[in-house]
Design a protein around this motif. Structure first.
Motif, PDB file in Angstrom:
ATOM      1  N   SER A  55     -12.021 -23.312   5.247  1.00 36.03           N
ATOM      2  CA  SER A  55     -10.952 -22.362   5.561  1.00 36.03           C
ATOM      3  C   SER A  55     -11.401 -20.927   5.322  1.00 36.03           C
ATOM      4  O   SER A  55     -11.060 -20.015   6.093  1.00 36.03           O
ATOM      5  CB  SER A  55      -9.701 -22.674   4.740  1.00 36.03           C
ATOM      6  OG  SER A  55     -10.008 -22.711   3.349  1.00 36.03           O
ATOM      7  N   ALA A  56     -12.165 -20.698   4.253  1.00 37.61           N
ATOM      8  CA  ALA A  56     -12.662 -19.353   3.968  1.00 37.61           C
ATOM      9  C   ALA A  56     -13.683 -18.926   5.013  1.00 37.61           C
ATOM     10  O   ALA A  56     -13.682 -17.769   5.474  1.00 37.61           O
ATOM     11  CB  ALA A  56     -13.266 -19.303   2.571  1.00 37.61           C
ATOM     12  N   ILE A  57     -14.558 -19.840   5.388  1.00 38.03           N
ATOM     13  CA  ILE A  57     -15.562 -19.531   6.397  1.00 38.03           C
ATOM     14  C   ILE A  57     -14.902 -19.218   7.744  1.00 38.03           C
ATOM     15  O   ILE A  57     -15.304 -18.294   8.457  1.00 38.03           O
ATOM     16  CB  ILE A  57     -16.546 -20.708   6.535  1.00 38.03           C
ATOM     17  CG1 ILE A  57     -17.308 -20.889   5.228  1.00 38.03           C
ATOM     18  CG2 ILE A  57     -17.502 -20.497   7.691  1.00 38.03           C
ATOM     19  CD1 ILE A  57     -17.963 -19.655   4.683  1.00 38.03           C
ATOM     20  N   ASP A  58     -13.846 -19.978   8.085  1.00 38.59           N
ATOM     21  CA  ASP A  58     -13.141 -19.714   9.341  1.00 38.59           C
ATOM     22  C   ASP A  58     -12.535 -18.313   9.350  1.00 38.59           C
ATOM     23  O   ASP A  58     -12.517 -17.641  10.395  1.00 38.59           O
ATOM     24  CB  ASP A  58     -12.041 -20.758   9.560  1.00 38.59           C
ATOM     25  CG  ASP A  58     -12.584 -22.102  10.001  1.00 38.59           C
ATOM     26  OD1 ASP A  58     -13.765 -22.151  10.434  1.00 38.59           O
ATOM     27  OD2 ASP A  58     -11.856 -23.108   9.913  1.00 38.59           O
ATOM     28  N   ASP A  59     -12.014 -17.864   8.197  1.00 38.97           N
ATOM     29  CA  ASP A  59     -11.462 -16.513   8.120  1.00 38.97           C
ATOM     30  C   ASP A  59     -12.523 -15.468   8.452  1.00 38.97           C
ATOM     31  O   ASP A  59     -12.241 -14.469   9.135  1.00 38.97           O
ATOM     32  CB  ASP A  59     -10.909 -16.249   6.716  1.00 38.97           C
ATOM     33  CG  ASP A  59      -9.563 -16.903   6.474  1.00 38.97           C
ATOM     34  OD1 ASP A  59      -8.981 -17.439   7.437  1.00 38.97           O
ATOM     35  OD2 ASP A  59      -9.094 -16.881   5.321  1.00 38.97           O
ATOM     36  N   LEU A  60     -13.741 -15.692   7.979  1.00 38.80           N
ATOM     37  CA  LEU A  60     -14.817 -14.736   8.237  1.00 38.80           C
ATOM     38  C   LEU A  60     -15.333 -14.836   9.664  1.00 38.80           C
ATOM     39  O   LEU A  60     -15.593 -13.821  10.316  1.00 38.80           O
ATOM     40  CB  LEU A  60     -15.957 -14.967   7.240  1.00 38.80           C
ATOM     41  CG  LEU A  60     -15.605 -14.696   5.771  1.00 38.80           C
ATOM     42  CD1 LEU A  60     -16.750 -15.110   4.867  1.00 38.80           C
ATOM     43  CD2 LEU A  60     -15.254 -13.227   5.551  1.00 38.80           C
TER      44      LEU A  60
END
Length: 226
Positions: free
Chosen positions: A74-79
């Protein structure tokens, strides 16, 4: 290595032998400018804004640095949705072991602490156990998940969340006493006033409820040699 606190849940580690600077959880309640200055590696425990200031991390990635970022999906998708360079943004899952500039990072956890039984736990939270030869620190993100395996002489600093909508002081105390570490440093503390910090320190002081650690509160910008 040298650990520097940058407010709330963010710390940076100056790795030995010129290994660069590793930053954990540069979020919106932290001094992300100071934390990310010169950072060569960034670890994200989960995608909540107080742990990931996506705009600040994206700016850092675009600033000419060759820094890499690791975090849960989820954090990687935000970036990635903000056009982060795909070759420098990496997904991690519990059980992964990373090797970053002479440091070994063991990824654990998986679940964000429960706020309320009626509130679904949407965030995936990972933990990071960062070790260099003979030294180690542990960042649990938003959880009280202990390391899976911990040699007695490796964990020098345990970072302990002390405030938030999911935090109960009894769990804070139990976590600090259960995970063997030389030093306990409070994090996730932005909601606390000075009175709140004082009360928390009284309960976490080993003279009151036992334990074999030294409780050490750091102000933003203050460092501790590990």
């Amino acid at each position: 290595m040298q650990l520097t606190f940058h407010g709330h849940a963010c710390v940076s580690l100056a790795l030995p032998d010129g290994g660069g600077t590793l930053v954990i959880d540069p979020g919106s309640f932290s001094d992300t400018q100071a934390a990310l200055n010169g950072a060569t590696a960034v670890l994200i425990t989960h995608d909540h804004a107080d742990h990931l200031d996506a705009e600040a991390v994206l700016q850092h990635l675009a600033s000419g640095t060759d820094a890499h970022v690791w975090g849960p999906r989820s954090a990687i998708d935000d970036l990635l949705s903000g056009d982060a360079p795909t070759e420098r943004v990496h997904e991690v899952t519990p059980g992964d072991v990373l090797h970053i500039s002479g440091a070994q990072v063991t990824v654990g956890g998986g679940d964000h602490a429960e706020i309320h039984p009626d509130a679904p736990r949407l965030a995936r939270n990972v933990t990071y156990h960062v070790t260099t030869p003979g030294r180690g620190i542990y960042h649990p993100g938003d959880s009280y998940t202990a390391p899976d395996a911990l040699p007695d002489d490796v964990l020098d600093v345990l970072l302990v969340p002390v405030s938030g909508p999911w935090v109960k002081l009894a769990e804070v105390i139990d976590f600090a006493r259960a995970v063997p570490a030389a030093v306990v440093v409070p994090i996730h503390d932005a909601p606390l006033s000075e009175v709140g910090h004082t009360l928390t320190a009284r309960w976490l002081d080993t003279a009151r409820l036992g334990g074999k650690y030294t409780y050490t509160r750091l102000s933003a910008g203050e460092s501790l040699t590990v």
